[in-house]
Structure formats: C-alpha cells, structure tokens
Scaffold this active site. Structure first.
Site, PDB file in Angstrom:
ATOM      1  N   SER A 170      16.514  78.041 -46.984  1.00 42.36           N
ATOM      2  CA  SER A 170      17.812  78.383 -47.564  1.00 42.36           C
ATOM      3  C   SER A 170      17.803  79.877 -47.885  1.00 42.36           C
ATOM      4  O   SER A 170      17.510  80.678 -47.003  1.00 42.36           O
ATOM      5  CB  SER A 170      18.086  77.513 -48.802  1.00 42.36           C
ATOM      6  N   HIS A 197      20.215  76.685 -44.320  1.00 40.77           N
ATOM      7  CA  HIS A 197      21.482  76.650 -45.053  1.00 40.77           C
ATOM      8  C   HIS A 197      22.200  77.982 -44.855  1.00 40.77           C
ATOM      9  O   HIS A 197      21.634  79.038 -45.137  1.00 40.77           O
ATOM     10  CB  HIS A 197      21.245  76.439 -46.552  1.00 40.77           C
ATOM     11  N   ASP A 290      16.321  70.738 -51.703  1.00 36.43           N
ATOM     12  CA  ASP A 290      16.524  70.075 -50.417  1.00 36.43           C
ATOM     13  C   ASP A 290      15.221  70.033 -49.625  1.00 36.43           C
ATOM     14  O   ASP A 290      14.603  71.063 -49.366  1.00 36.43           O
ATOM     15  CB  ASP A 290      17.603  70.819 -49.627  1.00 36.43           C
TER      16      ASP A 290
END
Length: 350
Positions: A170, A197, A290
C-alpha cells in the site's frame, strides 16, 4: 489541526482543493503556491504538516519540486494528478520515487464521483500527515549504515518447487516494488502476483512504469489468463485478484475486504488455497492490516512468508501487523527480499 500547503498552478483547482480541505474542521490550508519555486519558499516559511502537489507546474515540475523538498525540508507530500494524461502519470511516479507518499486523482466538481474523491482526499491528508518522512537526495554523498534485518533463509534446507510469489503493498509500495522487480534477473522463473493499493485510474501507468524497470514482462492481470514463469501480474482497478489450481488468474468484483478492492487478503487466501506450501507470500509497506492475518495462515500452511522491515517501510501498518502476530518467516529490507526470491527460485530438489 493539520496544516496543508497546496501547490497547484490552476486557480480553479486550487480553489476546489481549498474548498474540500476546509470542509473538515481538523484541516487548515495555510498557504498556496503556483509554482515549484514558490512552493520551496512557502514550505520553509509555513512549515506545513502536508503538501498537496501538482506534477505539471511552470518551470520546475512536481517531480523536481518534490525532490528538492525531500532534500531540503522533508514533508509528507500527496501527488494530486490527472490519471488520463500520460505525461502527468509519468511525472507522478517519478515524484513517488522522489519521496511523495501517495497519489490521488484531481477531483472535478462535475464528476459523478466528486463526493467520493473529496472524501478520499480528506482521508489521505489525515493519514499521510502522520507519516514520518526522511531526508532524500542529499547534495553531499554519504554512506548510510545498512538497516538491521533478520537473517536470510538457509536455502540449502529448502527442497520444494515454488509455483508463485504473491505480493501485497500500500503506501510506499510503488518504489519498493520497483526496487524488488528491478533487482530480479531476467531468468527469474517464478510468476509474481501483485496487489498494490492505488487510486483508480493509475494502475495502467503504474504497470508501465514498473515494466520499464523490470527485466521481464509486467502486465495488468486479465481474467482467465494463465500465469507464466518470468512474468509479473498486477491486479486491475476495482477487482479482487486470485488464482486457481490450474494456474489461471481469477478476477472478481466482490465486496471490499478491509475496505479495499483489490485486497491483499483476497490474493493471499486464494494463493494458499491453490498452492499450499508451494508459494511465497510477501507483505510490504502500507497503512492498515490488509493481508496480515492471511500471511499468518500462509506461514501456518508451511509457506515461506516475508514482511518488509520497519526501518525501510514508509508506513509500518501492514507488515507491522503481520510481524506482531508472528506471520513472517523472515523480516527483510527490499534488497534482501529480492535476493531471497532469487535463491528460492533456484531451490528445486534435484
């Protein structure tokens, strides 16, 4: 109160960004700059907590401005760019390489998803303002000590064939992924599946940027495509990416996991179901959690799991969560991650 400096040459966009940010009582726009030169002066004068940066600026573009700021007075920077303009996308990823933390698409008052983009901007400003950035691009060369990391696997004890590497990242991920992929040789044989992401609209440009650095093909994943040795596949916008036991990519428009689609958790879960212990899981820098729990499941299934170390993570959320639950077999900086993957690719039983 979060103090924000807006760097944008368009008066209309400046006004819109100011309007959005001022709508939140925790954010205050303390200044605006129309050029890179003005931004350098204002960041010294105002000492903002965060900067929103356009990439197309007169004379000194957003990349060079970001580079100078990170050299002289490191400050969290969010790139606000147009995803549909190829020249802006290229400059955007160069700015990320220079030290910017994230990229968002420029909001438009006429866009159907204006409210969503406005909320995304406010959320990103709040999150990124807390990131501790480091000085980059020092004028005087210096030797930095290598960050501490745990040891690398004893490859001599590994006798199984690895069928796939699954990576999740991310905030801070693009430059780390670029480093890892560029450090892998052109004869690297294990397919790589990547969830990064990113704001919608930027994945094609991101993949193009990665492919120019990598020594083998990098592409946006296509549903039903068979994964091949020596290829890397990046999850597209708005779709979860998985793989089945036949080695084919499965894309699905499912519910967000951990508030995200594509989700690292979804990818990791798919990989350990399809390949069991014959896969490698890698969790890189990023905000949130995540993929952390699923990395733990991977490790418990007998897979090799790797988490990026704290010293090199822009945001230690995802890898930190994984390490906290003992989900990582190895905790390593990016350059060691690449070396370990190379060794694993050659660790086939005779």
């Amino acid at each position: 109160m979060i103090k924000v400096l807006i760097v944008e040459d368009s008066p209309v966009v400046r006004e819109l960004l100011s309007h959005i940010l001022h709508s939140d009582p925790q954010i205050r726009v303390v200044g605006v700059a129309e050029s890179g030169e003005e931004a350098l002066k204002e960041v010294v004068r105002l000492r903002p907590d965060l900067i929103t940066m356009d990439v197309n600026l007169p004379r000194m573009d957003g990349f060079e401005t970001t580079r100078r700021i990170m050299e002289e007075i490191p400050t969290p920077i969010i790139i606000v760019s147009a995803a549909w303009v190829s020249t802006e996308v290229e400059k955007t990823f160069r700015a990320l390489e220079a030290g910017a933390l994230a990229v968002l698409e420029k909001p438009s008052i006429a866009a159907r998803d204006y409210d969503i983009r406005a909320r995304d901007l406010i959320r990103a400003v709040k999150a990124m303002s807390e990131v501790k950035v480091i000085r980059r691009w020092s004028r005087s060369p210096r030797i930095e000590p290598a960050p501490p990391a745990s040891g690398e696997p004893d490859i001599g004890k590994i006798t199984k064939r690895f069928e796939v590497v699954a990576m999740g990242a991310s905030t801070g991920g693009p430059t780390v992924l670029k480093q890892i992929l560029s450090d892998l040789p052109d004869n690297f044989t294990i397919p790589i599946l990547i969830v990064q992401h990113m704001t919608q609209g930027f994945i094609p440009g991101f993949v193009d940027w990665l492919s120019r650095a990598a020594n083998y093909p990098v592409s946006v994943a296509v549903h039903g495509e068979e994964i091949r040795p020596g290829h890397a596949y990046v999850a597209p916008d708005g779709l979860h990416m998985g793989v089945n036991a036949l080695g084919k990519i499965i894309l699905t428009k499912g519910e967000p996991e951990n508030g995200l689609c594509p989700s690292v958790s979804y990818l990791f879960r798919s990989v350990y179901r399809a390949y069991g212990e014959n896969a490698v899981g890698v969790l890189l820098t990023g905000m949130g959690k995540d993929g952390a729990y699923e990395l733990k499941v991977m490790k418990d299934c007998g897979m090799i799991t790797i988490a990026q170390n704290k010293e090199t993570s822009v945001v230690y959320g995802m890898p930190g969560e994984a390490i906290g639950m003992n989900a990582a077999s190895y905790v390593l900086p990016p350059e060691k991650i690449a070396r370990v993957l190379v060794k694993l690719a050659g660790s086939v039983a005779p």
